[in-house]
Design a protein around this motif. Structure first.
Motif, PDB file in Angstrom:
ATOM      1  N   LEU A 161       6.373  -1.418   3.616  1.00  0.00           N
ATOM      2  CA  LEU A 161       5.261  -1.070   2.757  1.00  0.00           C
ATOM      3  C   LEU A 161       5.419  -2.086   1.328  1.00  0.00           C
ATOM      4  N   GLU A 162       5.902  -1.259   0.485  1.00  0.00           N
ATOM      5  CA  GLU A 162       6.441  -2.334  -0.265  1.00  0.00           C
ATOM      6  C   GLU A 162       7.085  -3.809  -0.288  1.00  0.00           C
ATOM      7  N   TYR A 163       7.426  -4.058   0.567  1.00  0.00           N
ATOM      8  CA  TYR A 163       7.608  -5.731   1.131  1.00  0.00           C
ATOM      9  C   TYR A 163       6.262  -6.559   1.128  1.00  0.00           C
TER      10      TYR A 163
ATOM     11  N   ILE B  27       3.048  -4.984 -14.412  1.00  0.00           N
ATOM     12  CA  ILE B  27       2.326  -5.266 -14.471  1.00  0.00           C
ATOM     13  C   ILE B  27       2.051  -5.881 -13.488  1.00  0.00           C
ATOM     14  N   GLU B  28       2.217  -7.155 -13.302  1.00  0.00           N
ATOM     15  CA  GLU B  28       2.233  -7.711 -12.027  1.00  0.00           C
ATOM     16  C   GLU B  28       2.596  -6.839 -10.552  1.00  0.00           C
ATOM     17  N   LEU B  29       3.212  -5.673 -10.522  1.00  0.00           N
ATOM     18  CA  LEU B  29       3.799  -4.876  -9.203  1.00  0.00           C
ATOM     19  C   LEU B  29       2.480  -3.753  -9.082  1.00  0.00           C
ATOM     20  N   LEU B  30       1.877  -3.509 -10.566  1.00  0.00           N
ATOM     21  CA  LEU B  30       0.656  -2.768 -10.275  1.00  0.00           C
ATOM     22  C   LEU B  30      -0.942  -3.456  -9.559  1.00  0.00           C
ATOM     23  N   PHE B  31      -0.220  -4.714 -10.342  1.00  0.00           N
ATOM     24  CA  PHE B  31      -1.882  -5.574  -9.520  1.00  0.00           C
ATOM     25  C   PHE B  31      -1.550  -5.907  -8.094  1.00  0.00           C
ATOM     26  N   ASN B  32      -0.565  -6.296  -8.085  1.00  0.00           N
ATOM     27  CA  ASN B  32      -0.212  -7.046  -6.387  1.00  0.00           C
ATOM     28  C   ASN B  32      -0.696  -5.029  -5.950  1.00  0.00           C
ATOM     29  N   HIS B  33      -0.245  -3.892  -6.184  1.00  0.00           N
ATOM     30  CA  HIS B  33      -0.313  -3.297  -5.733  1.00  0.00           C
ATOM     31  C   HIS B  33      -1.954  -2.448  -4.889  1.00  0.00           C
ATOM     32  N   LEU B  34      -3.081  -2.616  -6.586  1.00  0.00           N
ATOM     33  CA  LEU B  34      -4.376  -3.255  -6.546  1.00  0.00           C
ATOM     34  C   LEU B  34      -4.723  -3.540  -5.779  1.00  0.00           C
ATOM     35  N   LYS B  35      -4.910  -5.451  -5.656  1.00  0.00           N
ATOM     36  CA  LYS B  35      -4.911  -5.989  -4.902  1.00  0.00           C
ATOM     37  C   LYS B  35      -4.407  -6.012  -3.398  1.00  0.00           C
ATOM     38  N   TYR B  36      -3.794  -5.239  -2.935  1.00  0.00           N
ATOM     39  CA  TYR B  36      -3.111  -4.368  -1.658  1.00  0.00           C
ATOM     40  C   TYR B  36      -4.295  -3.393  -1.452  1.00  0.00           C
ATOM     41  N   TYR B  37      -4.792  -2.311  -1.720  1.00  0.00           N
ATOM     42  CA  TYR B  37      -5.422  -1.243  -1.672  1.00  0.00           C
ATOM     43  C   TYR B  37      -6.785  -1.432  -1.931  1.00  0.00           C
ATOM     44  N   PHE B  38      -7.099  -2.543  -2.483  1.00  0.00           N
ATOM     45  CA  PHE B  38      -8.291  -2.619  -3.057  1.00  0.00           C
ATOM     46  C   PHE B  38      -8.911  -4.524  -3.396  1.00  0.00           C
TER      47      PHE B  38
ATOM     48  N   ALA C  15      -6.924   3.764 -12.521  1.00  0.00           N
ATOM     49  CA  ALA C  15      -7.721   5.167 -12.099  1.00  0.00           C
ATOM     50  C   ALA C  15      -8.990   5.401 -11.897  1.00  0.00           C
ATOM     51  N   LYS C  16      -9.403   5.691 -13.426  1.00  0.00           N
ATOM     52  CA  LYS C  16     -10.759   5.678 -14.222  1.00  0.00           C
ATOM     53  C   LYS C  16     -11.891   4.957 -13.588  1.00  0.00           C
TER      54      LYS C  16
ATOM     55  N   LEU D  68      -6.575  11.323  -9.639  1.00  0.00           N
ATOM     56  CA  LEU D  68      -5.709  10.042 -11.242  1.00  0.00           C
ATOM     57  C   LEU D  68      -4.367  10.039 -10.822  1.00  0.00           C
ATOM     58  N   LEU D  69      -3.628  11.127 -11.055  1.00  0.00           N
ATOM     59  CA  LEU D  69      -1.995  10.893 -10.266  1.00  0.00           C
ATOM     60  C   LEU D  69      -1.946  10.685  -9.184  1.00  0.00           C
ATOM     61  N   TYR D  70      -2.264  11.026  -8.040  1.00  0.00           N
ATOM     62  CA  TYR D  70      -2.093  10.664  -6.903  1.00  0.00           C
ATOM     63  C   TYR D  70      -2.696   8.978  -7.009  1.00  0.00           C
ATOM     64  N   PHE D  71      -2.927   8.282  -7.595  1.00  0.00           N
ATOM     65  CA  PHE D  71      -3.832   7.437  -7.735  1.00  0.00           C
ATOM     66  C   PHE D  71      -2.262   5.962  -8.428  1.00  0.00           C
ATOM     67  N   LYS D  72      -1.933   7.126  -9.320  1.00  0.00           N
ATOM     68  CA  LYS D  72      -0.906   6.141  -9.959  1.00  0.00           C
ATOM     69  C   LYS D  72       0.942   6.248  -9.139  1.00  0.00           C
ATOM     70  N   ASP D  73       0.678   7.693  -8.244  1.00  0.00           N
ATOM     71  CA  ASP D  73       1.651   7.513  -7.370  1.00  0.00           C
ATOM     72  C   ASP D  73       1.583   6.837  -6.425  1.00  0.00           C
ATOM     73  N   VAL D  74       0.364   6.085  -5.750  1.00  0.00           N
ATOM     74  CA  VAL D  74       0.792   4.800  -5.222  1.00  0.00           C
ATOM     75  C   VAL D  74       0.681   3.978  -5.333  1.00  0.00           C
ATOM     76  N   MET D  75       0.092   3.590  -7.309  1.00  0.00           N
ATOM     77  CA  MET D  75       0.037   2.121  -7.265  1.00  0.00           C
ATOM     78  C   MET D  75       1.164   1.906  -8.619  1.00  0.00           C
ATOM     79  N   LEU D  76       2.476   3.354  -8.636  1.00  0.00           N
ATOM     80  CA  LEU D  76       3.364   2.202  -9.651  1.00  0.00           C
ATOM     81  C   LEU D  76       4.207   3.777  -8.760  1.00  0.00           C
ATOM     82  N   PRO D  77       4.679   3.080  -8.078  1.00  0.00           N
ATOM     83  CA  PRO D  77       6.309   4.434  -6.770  1.00  0.00           C
ATOM     84  C   PRO D  77       7.424   3.735  -7.634  1.00  0.00           C
TER      85      PRO D  77
END
Length: 322
Positions: free
Chosen positions: A23-25, A101-112, A182-183, A204-213
């Motif tokens: 998934l991370e790949y 920050i790029e890792l976070l944005f990659n996750h945001l783009k993947y899920y949204f 998350a907000k 909110l914390l679960y959102f960070k689980d997903v976005m910030l592994p």
């Protein structure tokens, strides 16, 4: 029999790790290609002649109620120069933070898929740590003078409380950024009961689980590791306290101050436990309830973020660790 169970456990763990790695790949291939705009550096160097150009490029950074002369005077203010210098020392190399920050944005783009990476602009804001990150649809502003390190003299001499100071470090920038996103994505309009607040922050914390592994659990919730260990060890006791005193469905306005809002410790009003406990334990328990819900139900992250408190709680089958 025991060896078979052990083998099955090892197999499932290995399968889960491979699945997460795959998934991370896939997420890494999103490649949002973040660029950081160091506004504070531009402002520190701007001349009177160049100021109109800077103002034209960053109009949202200059309140219209102040004349240009105000901003030019501010730039040469002794305190402002000291802020520039300290930020420049701490963030002379921004590569690690930019990568996070790029890792976070990659996750945001993947899920949204509708997510469009904003312009990321760094600045100083006179150590207004309550507003250290501001996010809109097109811009993310990060005040770097609120991330100089927990023991920085600006924070110590300003008597900022230790439980706040510990997250005023560069490692926490991406956590705060994820928090603001998350907000924006969470829909949770009814927050009258303590349980509503717990589930909101659990989302909110679960959102960070997903976005910030790539961040630790302690970093995601803003605890020290010892505070997180305390919460885990005492999870069963905390849950029994909430249930036995019928706090979950209470609308008492004092409860969020005791168990949800940032504080040096949670307020059980028990001398034997208060001083040892971290703050925000209601958030922590809400986090565990939401995790249990996601483990028990086939629900997407998007669906989770709009689920009601009662839906999540009733279908979580939550049981605290003993």
């Amino acid at each position: 029999m025991k060896s078979k169970i052990l083998y099955l456990f090892v197999f499932m763990s290995a399968f889960s790790c491979r699945k997460e790695s795959a998934l991370e790949y896939e997420i890494a291939k999103v490649n949002t290609d973040v660029k950081i705009e160091r506004f504070e550096k531009l402002f520190a160097k701007v001349t009177e002649e160049d100021f109109p150009n800077l103002k034209k490029e960053y109009p949202f950074m200059f309140s219209e109620k102040y004349l240009d002369s105000f901003w030019l005077a501010k730039k040469t203010d002794t305190l402002q120069i000291q802020l520039f210098d300290e930020v420049d020392k701490t963030f002379s190399n921004f590569d690690d933070t930019e990568n996070e920050i790029e890792l976070l944005f990659n996750h945001l783009k993947y899920y949204f898929l509708e997510f469009n990476p904003p312009r990321i602009i760094t600045t100083t804001n006179d150590v207004d740590y309550r507003n250290r990150v501001i996010v809109t649809d097109t811009i993310a502003i990060i005040a770097l003078d609120s991330y100089l390190g927990s023991e920085h003299e600006f924070y110590v001499y300003s008597n900022i409380q230790k439980f706040i100071r510990r997250n005023l470090s560069k490692e926490h920038i991406v956590v705060d950024l994820a928090n603001e996103y998350a907000k924006k994505y969470i829909y949770h309009p009814n927050r009258k009961r303590l349980l509503d607040e717990m589930i909101y922050f659990g989302k909110l914390l679960y959102f960070k689980d997903v976005m910030l592994p790539f961040k630790t659990e302690a970093e995601r919730i803003g605890y020290t590791q010892s505070e997180l260990d305390w919460a885990i060890t005492n999870e069963n006791y905390i849950w029994r306290f909430f249930v036995s005193r019928e706090l979950l469905f209470s609308t008492d306005s004092k409860l969020p101050r005791r168990f949800i809002n940032p504080a040096p410790f949670s307020k059980f009003y028990l001398e034997s436990i208060d001083s040892d406990s971290p703050g925000r334990l209601g958030q922590y328990i809400g986090w565990q309830i939401v995790r249990a819900y996601m483990d028990q139900n086939d629900v997407t992250l998007k669906d989770l973020l709009i689920k009601s408190t009662d839906d999540i709680f009733n279908n979580s089958k939550f049981k605290p660790r003993k």
